[in-house]
Design an enzyme around this catalytic site. Structure first.
Site, PDB file in Angstrom:
ATOM      1  N   LYS A  92     -17.883  72.004 -42.854  1.00 14.63           N
ATOM      2  CA  LYS A  92     -18.062  72.874 -44.025  1.00 14.63           C
ATOM      3  C   LYS A  92     -18.829  72.118 -45.117  1.00 14.63           C
ATOM      4  O   LYS A  92     -18.964  70.893 -45.038  1.00 14.63           O
ATOM      5  CB  LYS A  92     -16.682  73.312 -44.543  1.00 14.63           C
ATOM      6  CG  LYS A  92     -15.796  72.150 -44.993  1.00 14.63           C
ATOM      7  CD  LYS A  92     -14.353  72.587 -45.212  1.00 14.63           C
ATOM      8  CE  LYS A  92     -13.500  71.432 -45.679  1.00 14.63           C
ATOM      9  NZ  LYS A  92     -12.056  71.774 -45.672  1.00 14.63           N
ATOM     10  N   ARG A 123      -1.733  78.046 -50.354  1.00 15.40           N
ATOM     11  CA  ARG A 123      -3.109  78.544 -50.456  1.00 15.40           C
ATOM     12  C   ARG A 123      -3.220  79.692 -49.461  1.00 15.40           C
ATOM     13  O   ARG A 123      -2.476  80.654 -49.579  1.00 15.40           O
ATOM     14  CB  ARG A 123      -4.086  77.387 -50.186  1.00 15.40           C
ATOM     15  CG  ARG A 123      -5.498  77.641 -50.617  1.00 15.40           C
ATOM     16  CD  ARG A 123      -6.387  76.408 -50.426  1.00 15.40           C
ATOM     17  NE  ARG A 123      -6.539  76.008 -49.035  1.00 15.40           N
ATOM     18  CZ  ARG A 123      -7.281  74.962 -48.643  1.00 15.40           C
ATOM     19  NH1 ARG A 123      -7.923  74.221 -49.523  1.00 15.40           N
ATOM     20  NH2 ARG A 123      -7.383  74.676 -47.367  1.00 15.40           N
ATOM     21  N   HIS A 171      -1.740  73.846 -42.738  1.00 14.62           N
ATOM     22  CA  HIS A 171      -2.540  72.812 -43.410  1.00 14.62           C
ATOM     23  C   HIS A 171      -1.630  71.991 -44.320  1.00 14.62           C
ATOM     24  O   HIS A 171      -0.718  72.527 -44.946  1.00 14.62           O
ATOM     25  CB  HIS A 171      -3.650  73.492 -44.221  1.00 14.62           C
ATOM     26  CG  HIS A 171      -4.739  72.561 -44.697  1.00 14.62           C
ATOM     27  ND1 HIS A 171      -5.327  71.615 -43.886  1.00 14.62           N
ATOM     28  CD2 HIS A 171      -5.345  72.444 -45.906  1.00 14.62           C
ATOM     29  CE1 HIS A 171      -6.264  70.966 -44.580  1.00 14.62           C
ATOM     30  NE2 HIS A 171      -6.280  71.436 -45.810  1.00 14.62           N
ATOM     31  N   ARG A 175      -8.292  68.798 -36.662  1.00 16.71           N
ATOM     32  CA  ARG A 175      -9.431  69.280 -37.470  1.00 16.71           C
ATOM     33  C   ARG A 175      -9.932  68.178 -38.412  1.00 16.71           C
ATOM     34  O   ARG A 175      -9.752  68.247 -39.622  1.00 16.71           O
ATOM     35  CB  ARG A 175      -9.010  70.491 -38.311  1.00 16.71           C
ATOM     36  CG  ARG A 175      -8.352  71.633 -37.538  1.00 16.71           C
ATOM     37  CD  ARG A 175      -8.181  72.858 -38.429  1.00 16.71           C
ATOM     38  NE  ARG A 175      -7.388  72.592 -39.614  1.00 16.71           N
ATOM     39  CZ  ARG A 175      -6.088  72.847 -39.761  1.00 16.71           C
ATOM     40  NH1 ARG A 175      -5.411  73.408 -38.768  1.00 16.71           N
ATOM     41  NH2 ARG A 175      -5.469  72.554 -40.877  1.00 16.71           N
ATOM     42  N   TYR A 221     -28.483  58.596 -74.200  1.00 19.25           N
ATOM     43  CA  TYR A 221     -27.886  59.587 -75.102  1.00 19.25           C
ATOM     44  C   TYR A 221     -26.553  59.111 -75.667  1.00 19.25           C
ATOM     45  O   TYR A 221     -25.772  58.436 -74.984  1.00 19.25           O
ATOM     46  CB  TYR A 221     -27.624  60.888 -74.328  1.00 19.25           C
ATOM     47  CG  TYR A 221     -28.869  61.639 -73.948  1.00 19.25           C
ATOM     48  CD1 TYR A 221     -29.739  62.137 -74.910  1.00 19.25           C
ATOM     49  CD2 TYR A 221     -29.168  61.864 -72.604  1.00 19.25           C
ATOM     50  CE1 TYR A 221     -30.879  62.845 -74.545  1.00 19.25           C
ATOM     51  CE2 TYR A 221     -30.293  62.570 -72.230  1.00 19.25           C
ATOM     52  CZ  TYR A 221     -31.155  63.054 -73.211  1.00 19.25           C
ATOM     53  OH  TYR A 221     -32.277  63.752 -72.841  1.00 19.25           O
ATOM     54  N   CYS A 253     -28.246  60.394 -67.429  1.00 18.06           N
ATOM     55  CA  CYS A 253     -28.965  61.594 -67.881  1.00 18.06           C
ATOM     56  C   CYS A 253     -29.103  62.561 -66.700  1.00 18.06           C
ATOM     57  O   CYS A 253     -28.676  62.279 -65.592  1.00 18.06           O
ATOM     58  CB  CYS A 253     -30.346  61.212 -68.396  1.00 18.06           C
ATOM     59  SG  CYS A 253     -30.332  59.869 -69.590  1.00 18.06           S
ATOM     60  N   MET A 254     -29.747  63.692 -66.949  1.00 13.81           N
ATOM     61  CA  MET A 254     -29.904  64.688 -65.889  1.00 13.81           C
ATOM     62  C   MET A 254     -30.694  64.126 -64.713  1.00 13.81           C
ATOM     63  O   MET A 254     -30.321  64.310 -63.554  1.00 13.81           O
ATOM     64  CB  MET A 254     -30.611  65.926 -66.457  1.00 13.81           C
ATOM     65  CG  MET A 254     -30.682  67.077 -65.491  1.00 13.81           C
ATOM     66  SD  MET A 254     -31.632  68.459 -66.154  1.00 13.81           S
ATOM     67  CE  MET A 254     -30.537  69.055 -67.437  1.00 13.81           C
ATOM     68  N   ASP A 255     -31.776  63.421 -65.009  1.00 14.44           N
ATOM     69  CA  ASP A 255     -32.688  62.974 -63.954  1.00 14.44           C
ATOM     70  C   ASP A 255     -32.919  61.471 -63.928  1.00 14.44           C
ATOM     71  O   ASP A 255     -33.757  61.003 -63.178  1.00 14.44           O
ATOM     72  CB  ASP A 255     -34.058  63.651 -64.141  1.00 14.44           C
ATOM     73  CG  ASP A 255     -33.953  65.148 -64.101  1.00 14.44           C
ATOM     74  OD1 ASP A 255     -33.241  65.657 -63.222  1.00 14.44           O
ATOM     75  OD2 ASP A 255     -34.561  65.803 -64.966  1.00 14.44           O
TER      76      ASP A 255
HETATM   77  C1  LIG Z   1     -11.354  70.769 -44.962  1.00 16.92           C
HETATM   78  C2  LIG Z   1     -10.280  71.082 -44.004  1.00 16.92           C
HETATM   79  C3  LIG Z   1      -9.947  70.170 -42.990  1.00 16.92           C
HETATM   80  C4  LIG Z   1     -10.535  68.777 -42.896  1.00 16.92           C
HETATM   81  O1  LIG Z   1      -9.867  67.956 -43.808  1.00 16.92           O
HETATM   82  P1  LIG Z   1     -10.194  66.371 -43.943  1.00 16.92           P
HETATM   83  O2  LIG Z   1      -9.191  65.881 -44.898  1.00 16.92           O
HETATM   84  O3  LIG Z   1     -11.585  66.299 -44.458  1.00 16.92           O
HETATM   85  O4  LIG Z   1     -10.060  65.798 -42.595  1.00 16.92           O
HETATM   86  C5  LIG Z   1      -9.014  70.562 -42.057  1.00 16.92           C
HETATM   87  N1  LIG Z   1      -8.411  71.767 -42.146  1.00 16.92           N
HETATM   88  C6  LIG Z   1      -8.700  72.665 -43.115  1.00 16.92           C
HETATM   89  C7  LIG Z   1      -8.000  73.972 -43.138  1.00 16.92           C
HETATM   90  C8  LIG Z   1      -9.623  72.348 -44.092  1.00 16.92           C
HETATM   91  O5  LIG Z   1      -9.894  73.217 -45.056  1.00 16.92           O
END
Ligand SMILES: *Cc1c(COP(=O)(O)O)cnc(C)c1O
Length: 377
Positions: free
Chosen positions: A38, A139, A168, A224, A268, A315-317
């Site tokens: 992701k 969540r 999770h 995951r 700045y 700064c920005m850039d």
């Molecule tokens: C992002 C995510 C992961 C991966 O988590 P890491 O800590 O980067 O290994 C696994 N499961 C879900 C649901 C996530 O949103």
């Protein structure tokens, strides 16, 4: 977007593959692996990472439907889980691109069932969906005490099949793993109660990187990993024995070098004053690239194998580096802001995260699309 800018990120795809193999070794061959790619693979480039892990990852995990669509359009045929529940008006794309949605409620499942009927979906095993169980993340997911009834209702919809059950951990990377273990007990209880009513999803999964490394009992049918693939540890409390390799390097070429007298203020807000006459380098990157203002008075840069402080507000850039003692460093020379330089010295993502008062994830995701990525394969 700007391939010729004199700043760039180098992404070491070998490191990504090696990290993936280390994680694979950790979980053993009987456990499936979803590569979480992701947020453009945590800033490393989704398509390049997908290509690197194609043939090794059993699944890809993305956040949004559109990310899954992009992978399909690039030709990837692996199962793809969309970790953020889609909205009802995204379901046609889910179906068209054979994405696996994460469901947390019956109403979206009914909407998907309705769309599948509309498309005359005929697959006899049913369209695979994963139901998320909230065991304490607060969540997505069905609250674990209500999960059995909800999964039964979803599974009863004629076109759907609950092929996966997931949860999770909010704190698998803490020192105290007791809450994660309690979540695991809640998750297993749901799984067992579902089995009693004849629902046995083939893929139960829970473990993120921290849990893969420190909680082997959480590996279940699939894991995951995200951040560990890219070579960072989720937190300082996680065991470091995997020997992960940081995949990301950020370099810049100095835009200008000049001598400034003691007493001059830099940048700045005039928040930094030179204590002595100083050779100052201007670097052509800033907070619009993800090199955040919160690095003020913290960040260092590798110049010819030595650490030099960034001075003044970013700064920005642009941002400024103290080049005292480097009389022959001139405009055009390459310096390293993140990762390893030619001398072997390294500025780690974790260290930058500490400077920014954040976590490694936000450092790499935060490198903006203005920063060209160069790939080493
Ligand atoms: C992002 C995510 C992961 C991966 O988590 P890491 O800590 O980067 O290994 C696994 N499961 C879900 C649901 C996530 O949103």
């Amino acid at each position: 977007m700007y391939p010729n800018r004199p700043i760039w990120a180098e992404v070491d795809l070998h490191a990504i593959r090696d990290n993936f193999f280390s994680l694979r070794e950790r979980v053993g061959s009987g456990v499936k692996m979803m590569a979480v790619i992701k947020s453009d693979a945590y800033g490393h480039g989704k398509l390049q990472v997908a290509r690197t892990l194609h043939g090794y990852a059993d699944w890809f995990g993305v956040s949004f439907v559109d990310e899954g669509v992009e992978l399909r359009q690039a030709g990837y045929d692996e199962p793809i889980l969309c970790l953020v529940s889609p909205l009802a008006d995204e379901l046609d794309a889910v179906i068209k691109y054979r994405l696996t949605p994460v469901l947390s409620e019956v109403s979206l499942a009914k909407a998907l069932d309705e769309r599948l009927h509309h498309h005359n979906y005929q697959e006899k095993h049913g369209y695979p969906v994963h139901v998320k169980i909230d065991t304490g993340m607060g969540r997505l997911g069905v609250w674990h005490e209500e999960a059995v009834a909800v999964v039964q209702q979803i599974n009863a919809l004629t076109t759907l099949r609950v092929s996966g059950l997931m949860t999770h951990f909010p704190l698998a990377d803490g020192e105290d793993k007791s809450f994660a273990l309690e979540q695991l007990r809640r998750f297993k209880r749901v799984k067992e109660e579902l089995a009693e009513v004849g629902i046995t999803p083939e893929l139960c999964h829970a473990a993120n990187s921290a849990a893969i490394i420190d909680l082997p009992e959480s590996h279940l049918d699939m894991v995951r990993p995200g951040v560990a693939i890219y070579g960072s540890y989720p937190s300082p409390h996680v065991s470091r024995e995997l020997g992960l390799k940081q995949a990301l390097t950020l370099r810049a070429r100095i835009a200008l070098v000049k001598e400034l007298p003691a007493g001059t203020t830099i940048s700045y807000g005039r928040r930094f004053t030179l204590k002595k006459d100083t050779r100052v380098g201007v670097l052509p990157l800033g907070y619009a690239d993800g090199w955040r203002r919160s690095l003020l008075n913290k960040a260092e840069v590798l110049v010819r194998g030595e650490r030099r402080p960034l001075i003044g507000v970013i700064c920005m850039d642009m941002c400024m580096v103290d080049l005292s003692g480097f009389e022959d460093v001139t405009a055009g020379e390459v310096v390293t802001l993140l990762g390893r330089d030619y001398s072997g010295k390294i500025i780690s993502v974790e260290e930058v995260a500490r400077w920014m008062d954040t976590i490694p994830y936000e450092v790499t995701c935060g490198l903006s699309s203005r920063v060209p990525r160069h790939y080493r394969a």
